[in-house]
Design an enzyme around this catalytic site. Structure first.
Site, PDB file in Angstrom:
ATOM      1  N   PRO A  16     -33.834 -14.064 -13.295  1.00  0.00           N
ATOM      2  CA  PRO A  16     -34.058 -14.531 -12.347  1.00  0.00           C
ATOM      3  C   PRO A  16     -32.847 -14.245 -11.625  1.00  0.00           C
ATOM      4  O   PRO A  16     -31.558 -14.092 -11.651  1.00  0.00           O
ATOM      5  CB  PRO A  16     -33.841 -16.370 -12.286  1.00  0.00           C
ATOM      6  CG  PRO A  16     -33.571 -17.361 -13.878  1.00  0.00           C
ATOM      7  CD  PRO A  16     -33.374 -15.138 -14.524  1.00  0.00           C
ATOM      8  N   ASN A  17     -33.638 -13.753 -10.259  1.00  0.00           N
ATOM      9  CA  ASN A  17     -32.924 -13.446  -8.873  1.00  0.00           C
ATOM     10  C   ASN A  17     -32.303 -11.766  -9.246  1.00  0.00           C
ATOM     11  O   ASN A  17     -32.080 -11.299  -8.123  1.00  0.00           O
ATOM     12  CB  ASN A  17     -31.431 -13.841  -8.926  1.00  0.00           C
ATOM     13  CG  ASN A  17     -32.443 -15.823  -8.447  1.00  0.00           C
ATOM     14  OD1 ASN A  17     -32.507 -16.023  -7.558  1.00  0.00           O
ATOM     15  ND2 ASN A  17     -31.927 -16.707  -9.189  1.00  0.00           N
ATOM     16  N   ARG A  24     -28.230  -8.671  -3.237  1.00  0.00           N
ATOM     17  CA  ARG A  24     -28.027 -10.120  -3.379  1.00  0.00           C
ATOM     18  C   ARG A  24     -26.177  -9.981  -3.945  1.00  0.00           C
ATOM     19  O   ARG A  24     -25.523  -9.779  -4.890  1.00  0.00           O
ATOM     20  CB  ARG A  24     -28.711 -10.565  -4.262  1.00  0.00           C
ATOM     21  CG  ARG A  24     -28.315 -11.880  -5.617  1.00  0.00           C
ATOM     22  CD  ARG A  24     -29.145 -11.847  -6.973  1.00  0.00           C
ATOM     23  NE  ARG A  24     -28.391 -13.231  -7.293  1.00  0.00           N
ATOM     24  CZ  ARG A  24     -28.119 -13.010  -8.458  1.00  0.00           C
ATOM     25  NH1 ARG A  24     -28.504 -12.521  -9.378  1.00  0.00           N
ATOM     26  NH2 ARG A  24     -27.264 -14.485  -9.110  1.00  0.00           N
ATOM     27  N   TYR A  29     -22.529  -7.537  -7.684  1.00  0.00           N
ATOM     28  CA  TYR A  29     -23.715  -6.796  -8.040  1.00  0.00           C
ATOM     29  C   TYR A  29     -24.010  -5.355  -7.846  1.00  0.00           C
ATOM     30  O   TYR A  29     -24.773  -4.716  -8.564  1.00  0.00           O
ATOM     31  CB  TYR A  29     -24.758  -8.273  -8.211  1.00  0.00           C
ATOM     32  CG  TYR A  29     -24.534  -8.988  -9.273  1.00  0.00           C
ATOM     33  CD1 TYR A  29     -24.715  -9.757  -9.857  1.00  0.00           C
ATOM     34  CD2 TYR A  29     -25.120  -9.904  -8.184  1.00  0.00           C
ATOM     35  CE1 TYR A  29     -23.990 -10.690 -10.890  1.00  0.00           C
ATOM     36  CE2 TYR A  29     -24.467 -11.176  -8.501  1.00  0.00           C
ATOM     37  CZ  TYR A  29     -24.437 -11.542 -10.110  1.00  0.00           C
ATOM     38  OH  TYR A  29     -24.369 -12.487 -10.584  1.00  0.00           O
ATOM     39  N   ASN A  80     -31.641  -9.177 -19.385  1.00  0.00           N
ATOM     40  CA  ASN A  80     -30.853  -9.533 -18.979  1.00  0.00           C
ATOM     41  C   ASN A  80     -30.748 -10.788 -18.152  1.00  0.00           C
ATOM     42  O   ASN A  80     -31.746 -11.328 -17.437  1.00  0.00           O
ATOM     43  CB  ASN A  80     -29.467  -8.364 -17.453  1.00  0.00           C
ATOM     44  CG  ASN A  80     -28.854  -9.573 -16.821  1.00  0.00           C
ATOM     45  OD1 ASN A  80     -28.706 -10.610 -16.982  1.00  0.00           O
ATOM     46  ND2 ASN A  80     -28.440  -8.499 -15.000  1.00  0.00           N
ATOM     47  N   ALA A  83     -29.200 -15.864 -14.544  1.00  0.00           N
ATOM     48  CA  ALA A  83     -28.607 -17.463 -15.148  1.00  0.00           C
ATOM     49  C   ALA A  83     -29.296 -18.296 -16.650  1.00  0.00           C
ATOM     50  O   ALA A  83     -28.295 -19.313 -17.048  1.00  0.00           O
ATOM     51  CB  ALA A  83     -29.343 -18.411 -13.725  1.00  0.00           C
ATOM     52  N   GLU A 105     -27.668  -7.117 -24.992  1.00  0.00           N
ATOM     53  CA  GLU A 105     -27.850  -8.902 -23.902  1.00  0.00           C
ATOM     54  C   GLU A 105     -26.589  -7.398 -23.083  1.00  0.00           C
ATOM     55  O   GLU A 105     -25.747  -7.521 -23.066  1.00  0.00           O
ATOM     56  CB  GLU A 105     -27.224  -9.747 -23.864  1.00  0.00           C
ATOM     57  CG  GLU A 105     -26.791 -10.897 -23.412  1.00  0.00           C
ATOM     58  CD  GLU A 105     -26.022 -12.054 -23.855  1.00  0.00           C
ATOM     59  OE1 GLU A 105     -26.021 -11.999 -24.572  1.00  0.00           O
ATOM     60  OE2 GLU A 105     -25.338 -13.767 -23.146  1.00  0.00           O
ATOM     61  N   HIS A 107     -24.894  -7.462 -18.532  1.00  0.00           N
ATOM     62  CA  HIS A 107     -24.456  -8.517 -17.686  1.00  0.00           C
ATOM     63  C   HIS A 107     -23.728  -7.658 -16.599  1.00  0.00           C
ATOM     64  O   HIS A 107     -22.653  -6.940 -17.068  1.00  0.00           O
ATOM     65  CB  HIS A 107     -23.537  -9.661 -18.009  1.00  0.00           C
ATOM     66  CG  HIS A 107     -24.511 -10.507 -18.946  1.00  0.00           C
ATOM     67  ND1 HIS A 107     -25.051 -11.634 -18.342  1.00  0.00           N
ATOM     68  CD2 HIS A 107     -24.550 -10.993 -20.004  1.00  0.00           C
ATOM     69  CE1 HIS A 107     -25.289 -12.093 -19.007  1.00  0.00           C
ATOM     70  NE2 HIS A 107     -24.627 -12.157 -19.865  1.00  0.00           N
ATOM     71  N   ARG A 114     -15.353 -14.870 -14.228  1.00  0.00           N
ATOM     72  CA  ARG A 114     -15.778 -15.578 -13.250  1.00  0.00           C
ATOM     73  C   ARG A 114     -16.062 -17.131 -13.487  1.00  0.00           C
ATOM     74  O   ARG A 114     -15.113 -17.744 -14.537  1.00  0.00           O
ATOM     75  CB  ARG A 114     -17.331 -15.299 -12.676  1.00  0.00           C
ATOM     76  CG  ARG A 114     -17.857 -13.741 -12.085  1.00  0.00           C
ATOM     77  CD  ARG A 114     -19.145 -13.851 -12.075  1.00  0.00           C
ATOM     78  NE  ARG A 114     -19.501 -14.274 -11.192  1.00  0.00           N
ATOM     79  CZ  ARG A 114     -20.399 -13.589 -10.925  1.00  0.00           C
ATOM     80  NH1 ARG A 114     -21.643 -13.349 -11.384  1.00  0.00           N
ATOM     81  NH2 ARG A 114     -21.170 -14.876  -9.543  1.00  0.00           N
TER      82      ARG A 114
HETATM   83  C1  DQA Z   1     -25.079 -12.082 -14.207  1.00  0.00           C
HETATM   84  C2  DQA Z   1     -24.694 -12.800 -14.620  1.00  0.00           C
HETATM   85  C3  DQA Z   1     -24.920 -13.909 -14.498  1.00  0.00           C
HETATM   86  O1  DQA Z   1     -24.206 -15.159 -14.456  1.00  0.00           O
HETATM   87  C4  DQA Z   1     -26.047 -14.365 -13.184  1.00  0.00           C
HETATM   88  O2  DQA Z   1     -26.563 -16.111 -13.281  1.00  0.00           O
HETATM   89  C5  DQA Z   1     -26.934 -13.235 -13.155  1.00  0.00           C
HETATM   90  C6  DQA Z   1     -26.481 -12.452 -13.210  1.00  0.00           C
HETATM   91  C7  DQA Z   1     -25.446 -11.176 -14.197  1.00  0.00           C
HETATM   92  O3  DQA Z   1     -25.717  -9.737 -14.632  1.00  0.00           O
HETATM   93  O4  DQA Z   1     -23.620 -10.263 -13.914  1.00  0.00           O
HETATM   94  O5  DQA Z   1     -27.673 -13.586 -12.484  1.00  0.00           O
HETATM   95  O6  DQA Z   1     -26.633 -11.576 -15.688  1.00  0.00           O
END
Ligand code: DQA
Length: 152
Positions: A16-17, A24, A29, A80, A83, A105, A107, A114
């Site tokens: 998501p997002n 964003r 990011y 990825n 959240a 995985e 990120h 964080r």
């Molecule tokens: C994320 C880190 C997560 O905590 C966050 O909710 C994201 C992006 C990252 O790519 O750094 O949406 O996965």
């Protein structure tokens, strides 16, 4: 015939997002878009004679359906989970159903630097590797690792 990298793609899943990447919180990011990330993954895969199937969803169930698909039709998964990393037992269960499939995985941000709630990852309980804090370049590293594990 067992799946080969030349014929079967690496699934790259985004949670998501991440469709808003580039707009964003760019201070966290960066300014690259998800289309830029896809191009990066295509290039990293090509270096191993591999291809990617690159997808994004804001819906947990859709990500789970795609993991089920990858279980049968892909050579490995880069994910990825965004959240859902920190909340989803269902994603973990889906990945646990993928016996022997390489899973990495990724990120973009360094989640360990964080908020505390980002320090826990359900997905890490299944992932063969975890990359965090390398920006979008982490996707290229993850694709490379899955290609290696898949036998390129
Ligand atoms: C994320 C880190 C997560 O905590 C966050 O909710 C994201 C992006 C990252 O790519 O750094 O949406 O996965």
């Amino acid at each position: 015939m067992p799946p080969t990298l030349a014929h079967t793609p690496i699934m790259v899943l985004n949670g998501p997002n991440l469709n808003l990447l580039g707009q964003r919180q760019p201070e966290i990011y960066g300014s690259d878009t998800l289309a830029d990330v896809e191009a990066l993954c295509v290039k990293a895969a090509a270096a191993h004679g591999a291809t990617v199937d690159f997808r994004q969803s804001n819906h947990e169930g859709e990500l789970i359906d795609w993991i089920h698909e990858a279980r049968l039709h892909h050579v490995g998964i880069v994910i990825n989970p965004a959240a859902y990393t920190h909340t989803s037992v269902a994603l973990l269960d889906a990945l646990n159903a993928c016996d022997g499939l390489p899973v990495v995985e990724v990120h973009i941000s360094n989640v360990h630097r964080r908020e505390e709630f980002r320090h826990r990852s359900y997905v890490s309980l299944r992932a063969d590797g975890v990359i965090a804090g390398c920006g979008v370049q982490g996707y290229a590293f993850a694709v490379e690792r899955v290609a290696t594990l898949a036998g390129a």
